[in-house]
Scaffold this motif. Structure first.
Motif, PDB file in Angstrom:
ATOM      1  N   LEU A   1       0.582  -1.499  -0.100  1.00 35.85           N
ATOM      2  CA  LEU A   1      -0.094   0.335   0.196  1.00 35.85           C
ATOM      3  C   LEU A   1       0.766   1.122  -0.048  1.00 35.85           C
ATOM      4  O   LEU A   1       0.547   2.449   0.030  1.00 35.85           O
ATOM      5  N   GLY A   2       1.825   0.507  -0.100  1.00 38.02           N
ATOM      6  CA  GLY A   2       2.414   1.749  -0.342  1.00 38.02           C
ATOM      7  C   GLY A   2       4.160   2.649   1.276  1.00 38.02           C
ATOM      8  O   GLY A   2       4.300   3.605   0.680  1.00 38.02           O
ATOM      9  N   ALA A   3       3.533   2.192   2.147  1.00 44.67           N
ATOM     10  CA  ALA A   3       4.258   2.074   3.435  1.00 44.67           C
ATOM     11  C   ALA A   3       6.266   2.368   3.094  1.00 44.67           C
ATOM     12  O   ALA A   3       6.661   2.193   2.327  1.00 44.67           O
ATOM     13  N   GLN A   4       6.888   3.604   4.288  1.00 46.53           N
ATOM     14  CA  GLN A   4       8.143   3.408   4.140  1.00 46.53           C
ATOM     15  C   GLN A   4       8.794   2.075   4.772  1.00 46.53           C
ATOM     16  O   GLN A   4       8.633   2.495   5.390  1.00 46.53           O
ATOM     17  N   HIS A   5      10.207   2.248   4.549  1.00 47.24           N
ATOM     18  CA  HIS A   5      11.312   1.817   5.005  1.00 47.24           C
ATOM     19  C   HIS A   5      10.705   2.522   6.558  1.00 47.24           C
ATOM     20  O   HIS A   5      11.006   1.407   7.153  1.00 47.24           O
ATOM     21  N   ARG A   6      10.992   3.838   6.709  1.00 45.34           N
ATOM     22  CA  ARG A   6      11.621   3.864   7.581  1.00 45.34           C
ATOM     23  C   ARG A   6       9.718   4.495   8.915  1.00 45.34           C
ATOM     24  O   ARG A   6       9.729   3.821  10.283  1.00 45.34           O
ATOM     25  N   ASP A   7       8.526   3.403   7.708  1.00 42.43           N
ATOM     26  CA  ASP A   7       7.366   3.034   8.630  1.00 42.43           C
ATOM     27  C   ASP A   7       7.644   1.823   8.948  1.00 42.43           C
ATOM     28  O   ASP A   7       6.772   1.400  10.274  1.00 42.43           O
ATOM     29  N   VAL A   8       8.076   0.976   8.238  1.00 42.14           N
ATOM     30  CA  VAL A   8       8.211  -0.017   8.788  1.00 42.14           C
ATOM     31  C   VAL A   8       8.857  -0.617   9.765  1.00 42.14           C
ATOM     32  O   VAL A   8       8.335  -1.206  10.878  1.00 42.14           O
ATOM     33  N   LEU A   9      10.212   0.258   9.706  1.00 36.98           N
ATOM     34  CA  LEU A   9      10.846   0.295  11.566  1.00 36.98           C
ATOM     35  C   LEU A   9      10.592   0.675  12.291  1.00 36.98           C
ATOM     36  O   LEU A   9      10.532  -0.582  13.303  1.00 36.98           O
ATOM     37  N   ARG A  10       9.429   1.898  12.115  1.00 35.05           N
ATOM     38  CA  ARG A  10       8.631   2.195  13.007  1.00 35.05           C
ATOM     39  C   ARG A  10       7.414   0.691  14.065  1.00 35.05           C
ATOM     40  O   ARG A  10       7.385   1.268  14.988  1.00 35.05           O
TER      41      ARG A  10
ATOM     42  N   CYS B   1      16.453  -4.675  18.630  1.00 33.46           N
ATOM     43  CA  CYS B   1      15.316  -4.357  18.293  1.00 33.46           C
ATOM     44  C   CYS B   1      15.400  -4.021  16.540  1.00 33.46           C
ATOM     45  O   CYS B   1      14.166  -4.728  15.733  1.00 33.46           O
ATOM     46  N   TYR B   2      16.038  -3.607  16.166  1.00 34.24           N
ATOM     47  CA  TYR B   2      16.997  -3.072  15.061  1.00 34.24           C
ATOM     48  C   TYR B   2      17.189  -4.124  13.757  1.00 34.24           C
ATOM     49  O   TYR B   2      16.678  -3.647  12.891  1.00 34.24           O
ATOM     50  N   ILE B   3      17.668  -5.392  14.095  1.00 38.95           N
ATOM     51  CA  ILE B   3      18.525  -6.224  13.824  1.00 38.95           C
ATOM     52  C   ILE B   3      17.235  -7.116  12.865  1.00 38.95           C
ATOM     53  O   ILE B   3      17.181  -6.849  11.693  1.00 38.95           O
ATOM     54  N   PRO B   4      16.066  -6.987  14.146  1.00 36.42           N
ATOM     55  CA  PRO B   4      14.868  -7.968  13.379  1.00 36.42           C
ATOM     56  C   PRO B   4      14.319  -7.208  12.219  1.00 36.42           C
ATOM     57  O   PRO B   4      13.642  -7.742  11.086  1.00 36.42           O
ATOM     58  N   ALA B   5      14.103  -6.016  13.133  1.00 34.42           N
ATOM     59  CA  ALA B   5      13.632  -5.279  11.947  1.00 34.42           C
ATOM     60  C   ALA B   5      13.745  -4.453  10.955  1.00 34.42           C
ATOM     61  O   ALA B   5      13.299  -4.223   9.494  1.00 34.42           O
ATOM     62  N   ARG B   6      15.206  -4.308  10.431  1.00 31.50           N
ATOM     63  CA  ARG B   6      15.980  -4.504   9.425  1.00 31.50           C
ATOM     64  C   ARG B   6      15.444  -5.486   8.427  1.00 31.50           C
ATOM     65  O   ARG B   6      15.493  -5.279   7.155  1.00 31.50           O
ATOM     66  N   ARG B   7      15.586  -7.137   8.604  1.00 39.12           N
ATOM     67  CA  ARG B   7      15.199  -7.956   8.103  1.00 39.12           C
ATOM     68  C   ARG B   7      14.054  -7.475   7.167  1.00 39.12           C
ATOM     69  O   ARG B   7      13.721  -7.955   6.796  1.00 39.12           O
ATOM     70  N   ALA B   8      12.722  -6.973   8.394  1.00 35.53           N
ATOM     71  CA  ALA B   8      11.582  -7.228   7.634  1.00 35.53           C
ATOM     72  C   ALA B   8      11.188  -6.529   6.516  1.00 35.53           C
ATOM     73  O   ALA B   8      10.684  -6.358   6.009  1.00 35.53           O
ATOM     74  N   LEU B   9      12.776  -5.006   6.610  1.00 36.77           N
ATOM     75  CA  LEU B   9      12.332  -4.732   5.394  1.00 36.77           C
ATOM     76  C   LEU B   9      12.917  -4.967   3.778  1.00 36.77           C
ATOM     77  O   LEU B   9      12.412  -4.942   2.498  1.00 36.77           O
ATOM     78  N   GLY B  10      13.126  -6.343   4.095  1.00 42.37           N
ATOM     79  CA  GLY B  10      13.745  -7.228   2.987  1.00 42.37           C
ATOM     80  C   GLY B  10      12.427  -8.491   2.357  1.00 42.37           C
ATOM     81  O   GLY B  10      12.458  -8.425   1.319  1.00 42.37           O
TER      82      GLY B  10
END
Length: 462
Positions: free
Chosen positions: A376-385, A443-452
């Motif tokens: 739906l167009g979410a940005q990477h920062r939105d997914v990380l948040r 928290c960031y390591i698995p969240a970063r993986r979600a961006l992939g």
């Protein structure tokens, strides 16, 4: 491993055996812990609604299984306990660093020490003891590489004697209430060898010996406590009820304060007296102290030869440098710091694994949701948040609870801290910041993986 790291000087730890009882206890506790925390999620899974799960096509969202209160509680508790241990370790480290920079009152560099004990059968009288000491010093001072040598009750070695003292002209105090001072018998260039400054008056000289008027040198703390506002030079002191009439010692100098009892102990009033003027024939022990101009190892054998040339049956023991003695004096504080620091590091690692596992689990459970969100167009920062939000909240809650626990529990450490308050703000805030960084990274390591996650891949999984 921990017992192997303990200093040899902490003898009471030898009473802690690693035997079958210890291993059995650890095994049972580990087994019960594994069973309990392994059965809890299994039991929780059996309580699910099968029909509801089928209708949802096995999808879980942030409002479903992923918001497990027990899981959140465990992660929060891990972080709180880790911060309590971190705070304790930080306080010990800060106190230890301050302890290492305490001025002992003398210069330990290039000084070696040896312990001697004169046999009572061959040296029963004071003149015999004095002659041996005097001849030994003369021989050692003539050795190449020796700057100066002396005989003394050594600082930080715990071999000084405490005596009650009276000051001439201050009246008689009730028996047993007289002030107690540290007494140290010395011979040779004591203050020159140890490089202890003489603040007032003079050091001992050649005339300060048997058959001459008794003299003494006191430290600055003695003057502050027992002769406040007075000129100590010329004042007379004696040990309580040593003789009648008193055999007064005249104070001829004031030396700088020395940490005789330990770097973390306050300076006590001290009195230095010449070995040759004491009347204590039982003082057959002594420490030989040598300031050197050459490497210490080569000089030790030469000194031993000089001792044995006078008496081949005198044992020479306790050979160590003053730097080593200083290190030994803080061995217990160093071991406490190492022990609690190790536990704190382990607790931080476990907390990091816990929060990482929780966030990674939630990422896995919300794969479909994340795919739709990105489609739906979410940005990477939105997914990380979105992914990190819950982990960060739990992390902050754990840190707040940990700070409260640290403030309450570190008060029991007052006895092992040096010049550091249990509620030292800089330490508590610093440890909280360190744990916050670890939690954010976990928290960031698995969240970063979600961006992939590719949206189409996530949707096809459904």
């Amino acid at each position: 491993m921990l017992l192997a790291l303990k200093p040899a000087e902490l003898h009471r730890l030898d009473a802690i055996p690693m035997d079958a009882r210890v291993f059995l206890f650890v095994f049972v506790i580990s087994l019960l812990t594994g069973l309990l925390f392994g059965l809890l999620p299994a039991w929780s899974a059996t309580r699910g609604d099968i029909a509801e799960a089928l209708r949802e096509n096995a999808r879980t969202t942030a409002t479903g299984v992923t918001r497990n209160p027990l899981r959140s509680f465990l992660v929060t508790a891990e972080l709180a306990l880790a911060l309590i241990l971190l705070a304790g370790a930080g306080l010990l480290i800060k106190g230890f660093l301050r302890l290492r920079f305490v001025d002992p009152g003398f210069n330990p560099a290039n000084v070696i020490t040896m312990y001697l004990q004169l046999p009572g059968t061959r040296y029963p009288q004071i003149p015999m003891q004095t002659n041996f000491r005097r001849e030994l010093l003369a021989r050692i001072n003539s050795l190449p590489g020796v700057e100066a040598a002396m005989i003394t009750d050594l600082p930080l070695a715990g071999n000084f004697v405490g005596h009650r003292v009276v000051v001439d002209g201050q009246g008689t105090l009730p028996e047993g209430t007289e002030p107690i001072v540290q007494t140290l018998s010395v011979m040779g260039e004591y203050f020159g060898v140890m490089q202890i400054p003489i603040r007032n008056g003079r050091a001992f000289g050649a005339m300060d010996r048997e058959g001459h008027p008794r003299v003494a040198i006191v430290n600055e703390e003695f003057v502050r406590e027992l002769l406040p506002g007075q000129n100590p030079i010329g004042a007379r002191i004696d040990w309580t009820r040593s003789s009648d009439p008193p055999e007064w010692m005249t104070i001829i100098g004031v030396a700088g304060d020395v940490k005789h009892s330990g770097l973390n102990q306050p300076v006590d009033p001290a009195v230095y007296a010449p070995f040759s003027q004491n009347d204590e024939a039982w003082r057959k022990f002594m420490t030989l102290v040598i300031r050197t101009r050459v490497p210490e190892a080569g000089l030790v054998e030469d000194v031993k030869k000089q001792v044995w040339s006078l008496d081949s049956q005198i044992p020479v023991s306790g050979i160590q440098s003053m730097d080593d003695l200083l290190s030994v004096s803080v061995a217990e504080q160093r071991f406490n710091m190492l022990l609690l620091g190790s536990f704190a590091a382990l607790a931080v690692a476990l907390a990091a694994v816990g929060i990482y596992g929780m966030v990674a689990y939630r990422v896995n459970q919300r794969t479909h949701e994340i795919g739709v969100y990105m489609a739906l167009g979410a940005q990477h920062r939105d997914v990380l948040r979105m992914v990190m939000k819950d982990g960060v909240k739990l992390g902050m809650l754990g840190i707040v609870l940990g700070l409260a626990g640290a403030i309450a529990l570190t008060r029991v450490m007052v006895g092992v801290l040096f010049e550091v308050k249990p509620t030292d703000p800089a330490t508590l805030i610093g440890m909280a910041f360190l744990l916050a960084v670890v939690a954010m990274l976990a928290c960031y390591i698995p969240a970063r993986r979600a961006l992939g996650i590719h949206p189409m891949t996530a949707l096809r999984r459904e």
